[in-house]
Design a protein around this motif. Structure first.
Motif, PDB file in Angstrom:
ATOM      1  N   GLY A   1       0.805  -1.203   0.000  1.00  0.00           N
ATOM      2  CA  GLY A   1       0.000   0.000   0.000  1.00  0.00           C
ATOM      3  C   GLY A   1       0.840   1.255   0.000  1.00  0.00           C
ATOM      4  N   PRO A   2       0.208   2.422  -0.090  1.00  0.00           N
ATOM      5  CA  PRO A   2       0.944   3.680  -0.085  1.00  0.00           C
ATOM      6  C   PRO A   2       1.480   3.992   1.298  1.00  0.00           C
ATOM      7  CG  PRO A   2      -1.418   4.081  -0.049  1.00  0.00           C
ATOM      8  CD  PRO A   2      -1.249   2.605  -0.193  1.00  0.00           C
ATOM      9  N   GLY A   3       2.482   4.845   1.329  1.00  0.00           N
ATOM     10  CA  GLY A   3       3.012   5.294   2.609  1.00  0.00           C
ATOM     11  C   GLY A   3       4.165   4.465   3.084  1.00  0.00           C
ATOM     12  N   ILE A   4       3.988   3.180   3.251  1.00  0.00           N
ATOM     13  CA  ILE A   4       5.032   2.294   3.766  1.00  0.00           C
ATOM     14  C   ILE A   4       4.971   0.987   3.002  1.00  0.00           C
ATOM     15  CG2 ILE A   4       3.533   1.413   5.587  1.00  0.00           C
ATOM     16  CD1 ILE A   4       7.286   2.050   5.962  1.00  0.00           C
ATOM     17  N   GLU A   5       6.114   0.487   2.609  1.00  0.00           N
ATOM     18  CA  GLU A   5       6.209  -0.765   1.860  1.00  0.00           C
ATOM     19  C   GLU A   5       7.160  -1.697   2.587  1.00  0.00           C
ATOM     20  OE1 GLU A   5       7.807  -2.377  -2.498  1.00  0.00           O
ATOM     21  OE2 GLU A   5       7.426  -0.241  -2.153  1.00  0.00           O
ATOM     22  N   ILE A   6       6.655  -2.832   3.021  1.00  0.00           N
ATOM     23  CA  ILE A   6       7.491  -3.817   3.699  1.00  0.00           C
ATOM     24  C   ILE A   6       8.434  -4.450   2.681  1.00  0.00           C
ATOM     25  CG2 ILE A   6       7.498  -5.893   5.114  1.00  0.00           C
ATOM     26  CD1 ILE A   6       6.300  -3.432   6.453  1.00  0.00           C
ATOM     27  N   ASP A   7       9.706  -4.588   3.050  1.00  0.00           N
ATOM     28  CA  ASP A   7      10.693  -5.131   2.136  1.00  0.00           C
ATOM     29  C   ASP A   7      10.321  -6.537   1.688  1.00  0.00           C
ATOM     30  OD1 ASP A   7      13.509  -4.704   0.979  1.00  0.00           O
ATOM     31  OD2 ASP A   7      13.679  -6.655   1.964  1.00  0.00           O
ATOM     32  N   ARG A   8      10.663  -6.855   0.446  1.00  0.00           N
ATOM     33  CA  ARG A   8      10.273  -8.149  -0.137  1.00  0.00           C
ATOM     34  C   ARG A   8      10.897  -9.329   0.576  1.00  0.00           C
ATOM     35  NH1 ARG A   8      11.809 -10.988  -5.119  1.00  0.00           N
ATOM     36  NH2 ARG A   8      13.493  -9.484  -5.405  1.00  0.00           N
ATOM     37  N   SER A   9      12.035  -9.122   1.235  1.00  0.00           N
ATOM     38  CA  SER A   9      12.702 -10.227   1.922  1.00  0.00           C
ATOM     39  C   SER A   9      12.146 -10.491   3.308  1.00  0.00           C
ATOM     40  CB  SER A   9      14.199  -9.928   2.037  1.00  0.00           C
ATOM     41  OG  SER A   9      14.418  -8.824   2.902  1.00  0.00           O
ATOM     42  N   VAL A  10      11.276  -9.614   3.815  1.00  0.00           N
ATOM     43  CA  VAL A  10      10.777  -9.730   5.187  1.00  0.00           C
ATOM     44  C   VAL A  10       9.715 -10.821   5.266  1.00  0.00           C
ATOM     45  CG1 VAL A  10       9.470  -8.518   6.974  1.00  0.00           C
ATOM     46  CG2 VAL A  10      11.366  -7.384   5.830  1.00  0.00           C
ATOM     47  N   ARG A  11       9.747 -11.570   6.345  1.00  0.00           N
ATOM     48  CA  ARG A  11       8.759 -12.609   6.603  1.00  0.00           C
ATOM     49  C   ARG A  11       8.184 -12.428   8.005  1.00  0.00           C
ATOM     50  NH1 ARG A  11       9.473 -12.538   2.111  1.00  0.00           N
ATOM     51  NH2 ARG A  11      10.099 -14.169   0.652  1.00  0.00           N
ATOM     52  N   LEU A  12       6.955 -12.905   8.186  1.00  0.00           N
ATOM     53  CA  LEU A  12       6.306 -12.888   9.488  1.00  0.00           C
ATOM     54  C   LEU A  12       6.361 -14.284  10.098  1.00  0.00           C
ATOM     55  CD1 LEU A  12       3.151 -10.730   8.649  1.00  0.00           C
ATOM     56  CD2 LEU A  12       5.163 -10.018   9.940  1.00  0.00           C
ATOM     57  N   ALA A  13       6.632 -14.348  11.381  1.00  0.00           N
ATOM     58  CA  ALA A  13       6.711 -15.625  12.090  1.00  0.00           C
ATOM     59  C   ALA A  13       5.970 -15.513  13.408  1.00  0.00           C
ATOM     60  CB  ALA A  13       8.170 -16.019  12.327  1.00  0.00           C
ATOM     61  N   ASP A  14       5.754 -16.668  14.049  1.00  0.00           N
ATOM     62  CA  ASP A  14       5.087 -16.718  15.354  1.00  0.00           C
ATOM     63  C   ASP A  14       3.738 -16.000  15.316  1.00  0.00           C
ATOM     64  OD1 ASP A  14       4.702 -17.418  17.964  1.00  0.00           O
ATOM     65  OD2 ASP A  14       5.997 -15.848  18.798  1.00  0.00           O
ATOM     66  N   GLU A  15       2.911 -16.394  14.339  1.00  0.00           N
ATOM     67  CA  GLU A  15       1.566 -15.849  14.170  1.00  0.00           C
ATOM     68  C   GLU A  15       1.576 -14.336  13.989  1.00  0.00           C
ATOM     69  OE1 GLU A  15      -0.723 -17.181  17.476  1.00  0.00           O
ATOM     70  OE2 GLU A  15      -0.811 -19.260  16.787  1.00  0.00           O
ATOM     71  N   GLY A  16       2.589 -13.848  13.277  1.00  0.00           N
ATOM     72  CA  GLY A  16       2.657 -12.432  12.972  1.00  0.00           C
ATOM     73  C   GLY A  16       3.288 -11.575  14.040  1.00  0.00           C
ATOM     74  N   HIS A  17       3.796 -12.160  15.122  1.00  0.00           N
ATOM     75  CA  HIS A  17       4.356 -11.371  16.215  1.00  0.00           C
ATOM     76  C   HIS A  17       5.869 -11.148  16.079  1.00  0.00           C
ATOM     77  CE1 HIS A  17       0.480 -12.495  18.005  1.00  0.00           C
ATOM     78  NE2 HIS A  17       0.635 -11.407  18.741  1.00  0.00           N
ATOM     79  N   VAL A  18       6.506 -11.766  15.082  1.00  0.00           N
ATOM     80  CA  VAL A  18       7.941 -11.580  14.862  1.00  0.00           C
ATOM     81  C   VAL A  18       8.164 -11.227  13.401  1.00  0.00           C
ATOM     82  CG1 VAL A  18      10.219 -12.660  14.911  1.00  0.00           C
ATOM     83  CG2 VAL A  18       8.569 -13.160  16.707  1.00  0.00           C
ATOM     84  N   LEU A  19       8.914 -10.158  13.199  1.00  0.00           N
ATOM     85  CA  LEU A  19       9.260  -9.704  11.858  1.00  0.00           C
ATOM     86  C   LEU A  19      10.700 -10.115  11.590  1.00  0.00           C
ATOM     87  CD1 LEU A  19       7.412  -8.051   9.960  1.00  0.00           C
ATOM     88  CD2 LEU A  19       8.687  -6.011  10.631  1.00  0.00           C
ATOM     89  N   LEU A  20      10.924 -10.852  10.507  1.00  0.00           N
ATOM     90  CA  LEU A  20      12.255 -11.377  10.182  1.00  0.00           C
ATOM     91  C   LEU A  20      12.732 -10.790   8.867  1.00  0.00           C
ATOM     92  CD1 LEU A  20      11.661 -15.158  10.966  1.00  0.00           C
ATOM     93  CD2 LEU A  20      12.752 -13.474  12.443  1.00  0.00           C
TER      94      LEU A  20
END
Length: 532
Positions: free
Chosen positions: A10-29
């Protein structure tokens, strides 16, 4: 289980393509070095909304977004900003009257209210420029001196420097100007792609494909901060890599910059633009690479021009290192990766592999213990980091140590063929040959739809470019009397903990998501502390 962020961002902020979510979305890797960020429930909700297309809302979310950007886990994605009276476009370089006319016609089509400045045009080129209403400024026809003259000739706050003969895509300038809503942004580099739309011969198309892959100005499809040598700094970390590591010495034919801080040094020649961008980043300005802003450039179709571009790119390393007091300018590697590179150079590939495995185990342990990352996700991120380290090391061998590696491969193979070589010489030849050839075979396999040739020809052309690049590196080091481009820089194994903090002064800077915010000068003050 790690999950991919949904697309499109979306606009404003773009999460890097290499980033993954873990632990039911509570950890950003993600990030480089690998980073684990544990999120509070409120920040998980904010992240989900951003991935669904919303922009940061409120001071707390803007602070969190800026922290992720500094950590290399996200990128600003501002709304486009149409050019106004405080923006100028300067066209530099010699490309012939027809090519210059095509560039000016394209600018008139996209931005009819802008009056371009043409630097260094003479004769028929000057006539074509004046005929189209452009202002002609006498100067050297191209290079850093022409760009410095263009910056002096313009009186606007933001200047877009464009090579003659290029063809900007629709929205290129609006997209780049959106970043200047943040007063901390000093420069934006658009994506420059090779324009292979004209019908060329098979050999020319093949050279053009290899040149675009090995020596062209294209920095890839992912947004990123531009950092000196591609090294992470205390105030800006690197995003994670999912493909080939970006070459920090690629040329910059197109640049949008704040004129008030653009103190270009023409004495550095081909390295002047990179030196300017790196000095801005070292002074805590934000320098962004924006792939959504696209410019098409003529392709390199001749073998000699391709090899010359590789040589010039390598020759920039020495002067850039000398301008930075000779600090380590080689590849950024973890300690285990540097040890593996040394072991491989001494003909011990098995020990080098063991060092890499131990480094991966150290990353896994750090993420699992310090970041409380689930073990499968920590192992996956450590494996990706190990692969990235291997690609970075092999690129350093090809770009800087090509003559040594080629001599080791040829000498070891010849000794083994005569029967008087040792097993160690054979292993060294095998490791050196693999480092020189396998990356090109992998690149051919990834892009074989655009290669237009077989793997042997592609690899031969790629290795020829590596040889020219390495010779240019040694030539530049000899002239600058600095061996810093050969010295690797050691980076941390991993990072973990809460999201990095943001200096309080940054909270006074608007996050660049609101359309219509005019670009303005940044008030300079004390240097803020890094995100940690």
């Amino acid at each position: 289980m790690a999950s991919r962020p949904p697309a499109p961002p979306g606009p404003g902020i773009e999460i890097d393509r290499s980033v993954r979510l873990a632990d039911e979305g509570h950890v950003l890797l993600g990030g480089c070095p690998p980073r684990a960020v544990r999120l509070s429930p409120r920040r998980v909700s904010a992240l989900i909304r951003w991935l669904s297309g919303s922009a940061p809302r409120g001071a707390e979310e803007e602070r969190f977004a800026r922290a992720l950007v500094r950590a290399g886990l996200a990128h600003p994605r501002p709304a486009p900003l149409p050019p106004g009276e405080d923006v100028a476009v300067a066209v530099v370089g010699r490309a012939g009257p027809g090519a210059l006319a095509a560039t000016l016609d394209r600018l008139a089509e996209l931005h009819p209210r802008l009056r371009p400045v043409v630097v260094g045009a003479e004769g028929a080129e000057a006539w074509q420029a004046r005929r189209r209403g452009a202002r002609v400024v006498p100067s050297p026809s191209g290079g850093a001196r022409a760009r410095a003259a263009a910056l002096r000739a313009c009186r606007t706050e933001v200047v877009a420097l464009l090579e003659a003969g290029t063809r900007p895509a629709a929205g290129w300038l609006d997209t780049a100007l959106g970043h200047f809503a943040d007063p901390g942004v000093a420069a934006v580099v658009p994506r420059v792609l090779a324009d292979r739309s004209r019908c060329l011969g098979h050999l020319e198309m093949t050279v053009a494909a290899v040149a675009a892959s090995r020596a062209g100005p294209d920095l890839g499809a992912d947004p990123a901060p531009l950092l000196p040598w591609g090294h992470a700094g205390p105030r800006q970390q690197r995003p994670g890599a999912v493909n080939e590591p970006a070459d920090p010495l690629r040329p910059v034919p197109c640049l949008v910059v704040r004129r008030s801080v653009a103190d270009l040094d023409p004495g550095l020649g081909a390295a002047a633009e990179l030196d300017l961008l790196w000095r801005l980043a070292e002074r805590d300005w934000s320098v962004r690479y924006e792939p959504r802003a696209r410019v098409w450039a003529p392709p390199t179709t001749r073998l000699g021009a391709y090899l010359r571009d590789c040589f010039v790119s390598g020759s920039c390393a020495g002067p850039l290192a000398a301008a930075r007091d000779g600090r380590a300018a080689g590849p950024e590697l973890p300690l285990a990766g540097a040890a593996g590179l040394v072991l491989a150079a001494f003909g011990r590939p098995g020990a080098a592999l063991a060092a890499g495995v131990l480094g991966g185990a150290a990353v896994t342990a750090a993420l699992a213990a310090g970041g409380r990352t689930p073990l499968p996700d920590a192992v996956r991120l450590a494996g990706a980091d190990l692969a990235y380290t291997a690609r970075t090391a092999t690129r350093a061998i090809r770009a800087s140590w090509w003559p040594v590696a080629a001599a080791a491969a040829a000498g070891g193979a010849a000794a083994w063929r005569r029967g008087d070589g040792t097993a160690r010489a054979g292993r060294l030849a095998l490791a050196a040959g693999a480092a020189l050839a396998l990356p090109h075979l992998a690149a051919w396999r990834r892009g074989r739809g655009a290669a237009l040739t077989g793997p042997l020809a592609w690899t031969a052309l790629g290795m020829a470019g590596d040889a020219a690049r390495s010779l240019g590196t040694w030539w530049g080091m000899a002239r600058a009397r600095s061996a810093a481009p050969l010295v690797p820089r050691i980076r941390p194994t991993a990072a973990f903990g809460a999201a990095p903090s943001v200096p309080r002064r940054d909270l006074l800077r608007p996050f660049p998501v609101r359309p219509g915010a005019p670009p303005g000068p940044r008030a300079r003050g004390p240097e803020p502390a890094g995100p940690g």
